[in-house]
Design a protein around this motif. Structure first.
Motif, PDB file in Angstrom:
ATOM      1  N   UNK A  32       0.883  -1.078  -0.056  1.00 20.12           N
ATOM      2  CA  UNK A  32      -0.029   0.078  -0.165  1.00 20.12           C
ATOM      3  C   UNK A  32       0.854   1.366  -0.046  1.00 20.12           C
ATOM      4  N   UNK A  33       1.941   1.068  -0.337  1.00 25.44           N
ATOM      5  CA  UNK A  33       2.896   2.130  -0.484  1.00 25.44           C
ATOM      6  C   UNK A  33       3.520   2.816   0.751  1.00 25.44           C
ATOM      7  N   UNK A  34       3.258   2.128   2.051  1.00 27.95           N
ATOM      8  CA  UNK A  34       3.647   2.624   3.286  1.00 27.95           C
ATOM      9  C   UNK A  34       4.740   1.979   3.831  1.00 27.95           C
ATOM     10  N   UNK A  35       5.707   2.585   4.665  1.00 26.07           N
ATOM     11  CA  UNK A  35       7.027   1.877   5.124  1.00 26.07           C
ATOM     12  C   UNK A  35       6.692   1.388   6.558  1.00 26.07           C
ATOM     13  N   UNK A  36       5.517   1.719   7.284  1.00 26.01           N
ATOM     14  CA  UNK A  36       5.144   1.641   8.599  1.00 26.01           C
ATOM     15  C   UNK A  36       5.276  -0.091   8.794  1.00 26.01           C
ATOM     16  N   UNK A  37       4.647  -0.744   7.825  1.00 22.85           N
ATOM     17  CA  UNK A  37       4.570  -2.186   7.963  1.00 22.85           C
ATOM     18  C   UNK A  37       6.096  -2.904   8.072  1.00 22.85           C
ATOM     19  N   UNK A  38       6.973  -2.492   7.493  1.00 18.85           N
ATOM     20  CA  UNK A  38       8.290  -2.846   7.359  1.00 18.85           C
ATOM     21  C   UNK A  38       9.109  -2.486   8.752  1.00 18.85           C
ATOM     22  N   UNK A  39       8.747  -1.292   9.077  1.00 18.33           N
ATOM     23  CA  UNK A  39       9.511  -0.799  10.639  1.00 18.33           C
ATOM     24  C   UNK A  39       9.038  -1.603  11.653  1.00 18.33           C
ATOM     25  N   UNK A  40       7.808  -1.988  11.737  1.00 16.85           N
ATOM     26  CA  UNK A  40       7.029  -2.591  12.631  1.00 16.85           C
ATOM     27  C   UNK A  40       7.093  -4.169  12.569  1.00 16.85           C
ATOM     28  N   UNK A  41       7.797  -4.844  11.594  1.00 19.33           N
ATOM     29  CA  UNK A  41       7.558  -5.998  11.287  1.00 19.33           C
ATOM     30  C   UNK A  41       6.567  -6.806  11.226  1.00 19.33           C
ATOM     31  N   UNK A  42       5.634  -6.011  10.298  1.00 22.59           N
ATOM     32  CA  UNK A  42       4.352  -6.488  10.093  1.00 22.59           C
ATOM     33  C   UNK A  42       4.131  -7.062   8.445  1.00 22.59           C
ATOM     34  N   UNK A 143     -13.253 -14.420  -2.603  1.00 23.04           N
ATOM     35  CA  UNK A 143     -14.197 -13.630  -1.428  1.00 23.04           C
ATOM     36  C   UNK A 143     -13.476 -13.826  -0.222  1.00 23.04           C
ATOM     37  N   UNK A 144     -12.502 -14.884  -0.028  1.00 23.44           N
ATOM     38  CA  UNK A 144     -11.769 -14.838   1.548  1.00 23.44           C
ATOM     39  C   UNK A 144     -10.653 -13.689   1.367  1.00 23.44           C
ATOM     40  N   UNK A 145     -10.468 -13.066   0.504  1.00 24.80           N
ATOM     41  CA  UNK A 145      -9.255 -11.910   0.425  1.00 24.80           C
ATOM     42  C   UNK A 145      -9.811 -10.982   1.487  1.00 24.80           C
ATOM     43  N   UNK A 146     -11.184 -10.361   1.543  1.00 19.88           N
ATOM     44  CA  UNK A 146     -11.454  -9.679   2.187  1.00 19.88           C
ATOM     45  C   UNK A 146     -11.225  -9.487   3.840  1.00 19.88           C
ATOM     46  N   UNK A 147     -10.800 -10.909   4.181  1.00 14.94           N
ATOM     47  CA  UNK A 147     -10.707 -11.072   5.814  1.00 14.94           C
ATOM     48  C   UNK A 147      -9.411 -10.327   6.006  1.00 14.94           C
ATOM     49  N   UNK A 148      -8.607 -10.034   5.140  1.00 12.08           N
ATOM     50  CA  UNK A 148      -7.355  -9.190   5.600  1.00 12.08           C
ATOM     51  C   UNK A 148      -7.630  -7.585   5.412  1.00 12.08           C
ATOM     52  N   UNK A 149      -7.866  -7.261   6.599  1.00  9.10           N
ATOM     53  CA  UNK A 149      -8.315  -5.537   6.410  1.00  9.10           C
ATOM     54  C   UNK A 149      -7.040  -4.704   6.325  1.00  9.10           C
ATOM     55  N   UNK A 150      -6.011  -5.187   6.922  1.00  9.04           N
ATOM     56  CA  UNK A 150      -4.660  -4.311   6.837  1.00  9.04           C
ATOM     57  C   UNK A 150      -3.624  -5.147   6.575  1.00  9.04           C
ATOM     58  N   UNK A 151      -2.527  -4.706   5.698  1.00 12.39           N
ATOM     59  CA  UNK A 151      -2.591  -3.507   4.701  1.00 12.39           C
ATOM     60  C   UNK A 151      -3.582  -3.777   3.833  1.00 12.39           C
TER      61      UNK A 151
END
Length: 201
Positions: A32-42, A143-151
């Motif tokens: 999603x173009x965000x760096x926060x997920x890498x820095x928080x190891x997500x 249809x199961x992809x929507x279970x992932x809400x973030x990122x």
């Protein structure tokens, strides 16, 4: 002459594939173009294997540079005989190409495992790998992809990028395999298939 051109072309093709592998692997760190997920190891654990950056990227660039150097007439002459020189150069090219198959093959395997496991994402139950037990079945269970809400759109992001990495690395495997075949043909069936020249001590 045609075989020589083919061998040189194969080595050159590895360069853009390696550069694209590096770019695609880097993009996996920024869903999603965000760096926060890498820095928080997500992020999915398979992006930390650096398969696209290191193995099918930097290592393949180095191998391609060495292979192209070997094909130049200005390469260091290790024997007095031109036939001997060409043979040893082809032998080294075979070894380097086999290393290329190993590096790119590693990238294919890791990228495939990452694709099958699915992304690390946030769900109503918390962060986790919600698709890891589907054996890749989630890939067609849209249809199961929507279970992932973030990122946001992380499932599509991982599928596309891991698939591109598999394709790029797979092409590298094919090119290195063709390179091995071309060099072996030149050694075994070419005009310089003798390793040691008679009379040279």
């Amino acid at each position: 002459m045609g075989l020589q051109k083919c061998r040189g072309c194969l080595s050159s093709l590895l360069i853009p594939l390696a550069l694209w592998s590096i770019v695609v692997n880097i993009l996996l760190y920024f869903p999603n173009g965000k760096t926060s997920y890498a820095t928080s190891n997500q992020l999915t654990n398979y992006v930390w294997y650096f398969e696209g950056i290191c193995f099918s990227g930097v290592m393949m660039l180095l191998l391609a540079a060495l292979l192209i150097t070997l094909e130049r007439d200005t390469f260091y002459q290790c024997c007095q005989s031109e036939s001997c020189n060409k043979t040893y150069r082809s032998f080294i090219s075979v070894v380097l190409s086999l290393l290329g198959i190993a590096f790119s093959g590693y990238s294919v395997i890791i990228s495939t495992l990452g694709l099958v496991q699915g992304p690390f994402c946030n769900t109503p139950a918390g962060w986790g790998y919600i698709f890891k037990d589907t054996a890749g079945g989630y890939l067609i269970a849209y249809s199961s992809w929507s279970q992932c809400t973030e990122p946001a759109h992380v499932v599509e992001w991982n599928i596309i990028l891991f698939s591109i990495l598999i394709t790029l690395s797979g092409l590298q495997v094919i090119i290195c395999f063709l390179k091995v075949m071309a060099e072996l043909k030149q050694i075994l069936c070419g005009t310089y298939s003798v390793f040691i020249q008679p009379g040279i001590i």
